[in-house]
Design an enzyme around this catalytic site. Structure first.
Site, PDB file in Angstrom:
ATOM      1  N   SER A 243       0.818  -1.198   0.000  1.00 23.17           N
ATOM      2  CA  SER A 243       0.000   0.000   0.000  1.00 23.17           C
ATOM      3  C   SER A 243       0.865   1.266   0.000  1.00 23.17           C
ATOM      4  O   SER A 243       1.697   1.443  -0.883  1.00 23.17           O
ATOM      5  CB  SER A 243      -0.952  -0.031   1.200  1.00 23.17           C
TER       6      SER A 243
ATOM      7  N   ASP B 132      -9.662  -3.486  -5.850  1.00 29.14           N
ATOM      8  CA  ASP B 132      -9.534  -4.404  -4.712  1.00 29.14           C
ATOM      9  C   ASP B 132     -10.321  -3.950  -3.483  1.00 29.14           C
ATOM     10  O   ASP B 132      -9.949  -4.230  -2.365  1.00 29.14           O
ATOM     11  CB  ASP B 132      -8.061  -4.581  -4.346  1.00 29.14           C
TER      12      ASP B 132
ATOM     13  N   HIS C  69       2.515   1.041 -24.494  1.00 28.43           N
ATOM     14  CA  HIS C  69       2.552   1.855 -23.282  1.00 28.43           C
ATOM     15  C   HIS C  69       1.225   2.576 -23.078  1.00 28.43           C
ATOM     16  O   HIS C  69       0.629   3.119 -24.006  1.00 28.43           O
ATOM     17  CB  HIS C  69       3.690   2.868 -23.375  1.00 28.43           C
TER      18      HIS C  69
END
Length: 631
Positions: A185, A459, A503
């Protein structure tokens, strides 16, 4: 599946890889690992003597502050004094100061205790496994930090980055080999800042040499590489980590959050960068602090900064300043109904407009805290002489980089705010939230919202666009493999080889999947940069806060490290063709077939003391024999 000691696996991987690369025998004396914890994952202890009136509990030197729920519940006002930092200069409260704990004890359990300990456990189980496997105490190094501070204040007040550099150098001298970095994190932002700070401390020609000598691999887990929208919620309406702050103190959680909010994780544009100081001699850039801020044309074409939608939508009230948010003493005399006579103005802001301060400037007449936040943003982040952390991150110049994160969970990507009519600090309320989920944007009520959602969601805490930015670190061609997370025989494994990668373009595999199966998707370099190796792992339904305890992640890292050090390995990454039990804990009793599951790996072998059938299912072979199947 029982949790596997991930830290142990990582450290052994490092030691084996070092021994293999040096053509020498395996030498466990060289292994070392450095842990950089995430946001609010370091204990803070008091460094003051504070008498708390109306409470039997006082604060004395070295008393636990973050997190001591007992004192939070019984002496919340004293507790807040020990947590508060001045919003302008980030100094301590006059009555109390707190400092981060040191060593492994500072990151194992935030609130030790019979009940609170397991609930606040972070790295404790890892450490226990390492001890059981004989890992030396000086082989595991934690580098806690005061997560309330900006990066420059970490160095100014605590010399954190000087100490971190010495930690790497000490580990190298003590154990004879480089370290493996495991960051979670916010710890990834801390590590990024360290790499930039290091450039100013080491001669340019020695920078890469220092990294190669001291850092073997970097594991970025749950990294908010483009920020997280939850920090917006924390800034305007508060975030208490589930603690009963407002219920106990009578004050809003925003009182606390503004003291420790991390602007490091504010959402920002993927199209804007801050160049080095030499760019200031050229025109075309917006000067931010001491650096020059450049955005490419895509930023102004899309107007969402590359995010699925505008991250903030806010109603600006019809009156300003103290007339909008009276003090508590003014409430009885305030005629709040006058606000209803005029319609408020609705404004929307992109991620760039949040990170460059445009949003806070727009509401500073309506929110007393905006000026303080804007000051801190410009001074400690946008104007940081080392790095503006609110800019996209290129691949770090480290030999081996693994970026790992969870996906396919309902994740917040935007907010709607409106004035509440209440006094500060409860002046804003959330009227709606926009989530990304299953390829759509949906509101809190379940209605579809406009925008450009990705095929995958984040998430639960960090949106997918932020987590997956590290896909840009992959090479021009990528091998993609999707496999079930559980043990499998390879029947449901899908592979795409040599997929072209451009990219800033996401790679989304066109692979069939069962709706009831959780998968892990591997993106691995087919063509790597010279001397570099990059992989991205997406783990279905892995929660941001709990991914570090994921047994699937632990297993995959163990297999990867075994593959890397084995002389007979023929591929750059470990095969994904099958997954079977690797440890005794992975064997279990199949009641439907009345035998141990995975009979080719496990057998029934009763040992005195077993209390159920599953305990008597044990591996047929040694772990080393089983691992040889994955070469």
């Amino acid at each position: 599946m029982a949790e596997k000691p991930l830290l142990l696996s990582l450290l052994i991987f490092l030691a084996m890889a070092l021994a293999s690369s040096n053509d020498g025998d395996l030498d466990y004396s060289k292994l070392s690992g450095i842990i950089i914890p995430g946001f609010a994952s370091t204990q803070l202890r008091a460094w003051s003597i504070l008498d708390c009136p109306f409470s039997p509990l006082d604060f004395n030197p070295l008393d636990l502050v973050w997190l001591d729920t007992t004192k939070l519940l019984s002496a919340v006002n004293c507790w807040l004094k020990c947590m508060v930092l001045d919003p302008y200069n980030q100094t301590d409260h006059p009555d109390c100061k707190s400092r981060p704990d040191s060593g492994l004890s500072g990151i194992t359990e935030l609130d030790p205790g019979y009940i609170t300990g397991p609930l606040s456990s972070v790295w404790k189980e890892w450490i226990k496994w390492c001890i059981e496997f004989g890992i030396e105490a000086n082989a595991i190094i934690a580098v806690p930090y005061d997560w309330r501070l900006s990066p420059s204040m970490l160095e100014e007040r605590d010399l954190y980055f000087h100490k971190l550099k010495l930690t790497f150098e000490t580990a190298y001298k003590l154990r004879g080999g480089p370290s493996l970095v495991f960051a979670h994190s916010l710890g990834n932002h801390v590590f990024r800042y360290f790499l930039e700070w290091l450039k100013l401390e080491i001669a340019p020609k020695h920078y890469i040499q220092w990294l190669d000598q001291h850092i073997h691999a970097y594991f970025a887990v749950g990294a908010p590489l483009l920020g997280a929208t939850e920090t917006i919620e924390a800034t305007l309406s508060g975030f208490t980590f589930g603690l009963p702050v407002s219920e106990v103190s009578g004050n809003s959680s925003i009182d606390v959050q503004l003291l420790w909010s991390s602007l490091w994780m504010m959402p920002f544009s993927k199209h804007c960068k801050t160049d080095n100081k030499y760019w200031k001699h050229f025109s075309g850039g917006k000067h931010v602090g001491k650096q020059t801020y450049h955005c490419d044309e895509q930023e102004f074409w899309s107007n969402t900064s590359g995010w699925p939608t505008k991250v903030i939508n806010i109603e600006i009230p019809s009156t300003r300043g103290f007339d909008v948010y009276p003090s508590f003493s003014e409430i009885p005399e305030a005629n709040l109904s006058s606000m209803e006579c005029r319609l408020p103005t609705q404004l929307s802001f992109s991620a760039r407009e949040v990170s460059d301060g445009t949003f806070f400037k727009a509401i500073e007449d309506y929110d007393p805290d905006s000026k303080r936040l804007l000051y801190l943003l410009e001074k400690s982040y946008l104007g940081d002489p080392v790095l503006n952390p609110l800019t996209p991150w290129d691949r770090p110049p480290i030999k081996n980089v693994f970026c790992i994160y969870g996906t396919d969970s309902k994740t917040k990507v935007a907010y709607y705010f409106a004035p509440s009519g209440k006094p500060y600090p409860d002046n804003w309320i959330i009227t709606d939230v926009i989530y990304e989920f299953e390829g759509s944007l949906i509101s809190r009520s379940g209605n579809l919202a406009e925008g450009n959602p990705g095929a995958i969601s984040g998430d639960e805490t960090v949106p997918y666009i932020s987590l997956s930015w590290c896909k840009n670190w992959l090479g021009p061609k990528v091998n993609i493999t999707r496999a079930p997370q559980s043990e499998h025989d390879g029947a449901d494994v899908k592979i795409n080889l040599n997929v072209e990668h451009h990219h800033e373009e996401d790679i989304v595999p066109n692979m069939t999947r069962s709706p009831k199966v959780k998968y892990i998707t591997y993106y691995e370099d087919s063509e790597s940069l010279t001397g570099k190796r990059t992989a991205v792992w997406e783990i279905d339904k892995a929660n941001h806060r709990n991914i570090v305890r994921s047994p699937v992640l632990m297993r995959e890292l163990w297999l990867e490290m075994w593959h890397d050090i084995h002389p007979d390995a023929k591929t750059e990454f470990v095969t994904k063709a099958k997954r079977g039990p690797l440890r005794e804990e992975d064997c279990y009793w199949d009641y439907g077939k009345a035998r141990c599951a995975w009979p080719e790996y496990c057998e029934y072998r009763y040992v005195f003391g077993d209390v159920h059938l599953g305990q008597s299912c044990r591996l047929r072979y040694t772990t080393a024999d089983l691992l040889s199947h994955y070469l």
